[in-house]
Design a protein around this motif. Structure first.
Motif, short mmCIF file in Angstrom:
data_model
loop_
_atom_site.label_atom_id
_atom_site.label_comp_id
_atom_site.label_asym_id
_atom_site.label_seq_id
_atom_site.Cartn_x
_atom_site.Cartn_y
_atom_site.Cartn_z
N ASP A 42 0.81 -1.22 0.00
CA ASP A 42 0.00 0.00 0.00
C ASP A 42 0.84 1.27 0.00
O ASP A 42 0.31 2.37 0.10
CB ASP A 42 -0.99 -0.01 1.18
N GLU A 43 2.16 1.11 -0.12
CA GLU A 43 3.01 2.32 -0.18
C GLU A 43 2.88 2.99 -1.53
O GLU A 43 2.84 2.33 -2.57
CB GLU A 43 4.47 1.96 0.08
N ARG A 44 2.81 4.32 -1.52
CA ARG A 44 2.78 5.07 -2.78
C ARG A 44 4.16 4.95 -3.44
O ARG A 44 5.18 4.88 -2.74
CB ARG A 44 2.58 6.56 -2.52
N PRO A 45 4.19 5.05 -4.76
CA PRO A 45 5.48 4.96 -5.46
C PRO A 45 6.50 5.98 -4.93
O PRO A 45 7.66 5.64 -4.69
CB PRO A 45 5.11 5.24 -6.91
N GLY A 55 -0.81 0.13 -17.27
CA GLY A 55 -0.98 0.97 -16.08
C GLY A 55 0.27 1.69 -15.61
O GLY A 55 0.25 2.35 -14.57
N VAL A 60 -0.64 6.80 -16.77
CA VAL A 60 -2.06 7.08 -16.95
C VAL A 60 -2.31 8.16 -17.99
O VAL A 60 -3.37 8.23 -18.58
CB VAL A 60 -2.77 7.43 -15.63
N PHE A 114 -4.23 3.94 -18.43
CA PHE A 114 -5.54 3.95 -17.77
C PHE A 114 -6.50 3.03 -18.52
O PHE A 114 -7.10 2.12 -17.95
CB PHE A 114 -6.09 5.38 -17.72
#
Lengths: 321, 321
Positions: free
Chosen positions: A52-55, A128, A131, A212
């Motif tokens: 769940d860590e953001r990039p 993905g 986007v 996307f």
């Protein structure tokens, strides 16, 4: 882990480096009866990047994480490819940061081969990684997709743009501009537009769109496939005797239906980098993870990043003539 | 034509005006044994808009065409709704031009109800009326989708944005901004993001996206559904005896599978106009076209354009408090 051991059996010259907590890996290898495989080594990593860590967050806190250590091995030429089932966003961000993009590539793309209705593969990208893209980037995706497909099919693949109408008149500006670029290019066997209902009809071998649209389309396919397989199971197995008859009469053909689920195919490749990175599903089983390793081996054997780089160079030359 | 006759039987107070070539319609009505139905009238139109005409071209050359004449009847309050199986792009352009947008609406949206895995409806919009939108437009789509779903379900529908990740961290800027707007609104029961594989899982009753993504997603669903149904037929009917057994044992359940095909549902509505316009598939059969007429009747009974206008006004007020 069991997938790695099986892959070593399958490829007699393959060497695998397992990156992660040393004690954990040693224990698991013991349990698998492979405490000391001569072609298996371990590189310790203290931490993991959470799913769940953001990039951006992952990029900052990645020092010493198994994903980063594995990619550093590729960047330092100590490994030829990285296979990971970790956080996709983090893998893309870290790969780009550590491995760098090939010349002529503005953005990396995530591509996967899916089964079409004839059992052949169709490559869909981007799934993905990006986007929002411009026409140049979409064009580069088409070139990269053509190269990976060609290395597998050993013939020139038919490349199409995903659009919302078959006629030239439809679609958005981005897709139209990319279509013009592809029409003028000699390097890609461009066959025009396909719509969402032609993904699996064999009209094209490589289907190109932004990340996307590609991600929504892939996930939609998986969702509908799961829905059908679930309902079919309910219908055929609604009674023990019916189940028995269904399995006896139709078992083989129904198993074949399962292979239509795009989810069955594992191993999405990150294209456009100076190194090979294959992303496995997080929930991949042994066979699926082995498939991801096989994809990495194939890309190493074919020197995919070099082939992509050469093709993009040819495209640039073509434009300047 | 047969669908109209059936619809008249079904709705005792319905009146239908058939717009097109007078002689052709008179002949067809004779063949149907309905030369003089008291609630069926004909308005002659000289021409048709071709399926391959661009919207801009169709707009210029539309005078006297059946589509334009039918929409003019709605604009002049001589008809309450227009049902057409013609050129979608032309229908959208002409509808917008002749009927005008409701106050508070920047763009019309094409919406359709699809069957989810529980047999309930899920409304997906936009299906292709607008390939590029801003966050405000997407927000309006969410409001309009909520209204049409609510009029059918008779409870507050769950509204979601189609995105490429469940977490707040993913997606493009447009979707993120619209998500913030929906979170702050009291007028919509916003439940967050859904991914492509959750279109039919019942997580949401209304799923909102731009027209490019919506069209690709809908067509992808139709393509995968057709692929599965085709392969299933091949599997079960591979031998005459197997076919017999399959039909006998599983016939009913397998027929139910057919209803999972989004293609089965006919009648996409153009929302956001000062009038009711329902688009039928070009290749719709009698039952499907009747379904499109029924949708128009439902929207007339519910005064859908007024309900949408009222809700959008409430949203505007809400923002100014």
């Amino acid at each position: 882990m069991p997938a790695s051991v099986q892959a070593l059996l399958h490829y007699p010259s393959l060497k695998i480096i397992l990156v992660g907590d040393n004690d954990l890996i040693v224990n698991q290898l013991k349990q698998l009866g492979q405490p000391d495989h001569p072609r298996l080594s371990i590189v310790h990593a203290d931490t993991n990047i959470g799913n769940d860590e953001r990039p951006s967050q992952a990029l900052r806190n990645s020092k010493g994480s198994s994903m980063r250590v594995a990619l550093e091995l590729v960047a330092d030429n100590k490994a030829d490819a990285c296979v990971s089932a970790g956080n996709t966003g983090a893998l893309m961000a870290l790969s780009k940061y550590l491995l760098k993009l090939l010349p002529g590539v503005d953005r990396p793309a995530l591509v996967s081969a899916l089964p079409n209705m004839y059992g052949d593969a169709v490559w869909l990208l981007d799934l993905g990684a990006n986007v929002s893209v411009d026409a140049d980037t979409l064009f580069q995706f088409a070139v990269m997709g053509a190269v990976i497909a060609e290395e597998q099919m050993e013939r020139q693949p038919k490349v199409a743009l995903l659009n919302i109408g078959e006629e030239e008149i439809k679609g958005n500006d981005l897709v139209k501009r990319c279509s013009e670029m592809l029409q003028q290019s000699q390097s890609v066997n461009y066959v025009g537009y396909v719509e969402g209902d032609q993904l699996f009809t064999g009209n094209a071998d490589v289907i190109v769109c932004d990340g996307f649209v590609g991600n929504v389309s892939l996930k939609t396919s998986e969702g509908v496939a799961r829905l059908f397989l679930g309902k079919l199971k309910d219908a055929l197995f609604s009674h023990p005797i019916k189940k028995l008859i269904a399995k006896w009469l139709f078992g083989e053909q129904l198993m074949a239906l399962k292979h239509l689920n795009p989810d069955q195919y594992n191993g999405a490749s990150l294209l456009g980098l100076r190194g090979i990175v294959v992303k496995s599903h997080g929930g991949a089983d042994v066979a699926a993870f082995k498939h991801a390793i096989a994809e990495a081996v194939h890309e190493i054997e074919r020197q995919l990043p070099k082939k992509i780089s050469d093709r993009l160079e040819a495209v640039l030359l073509e434009r300047h003539i």
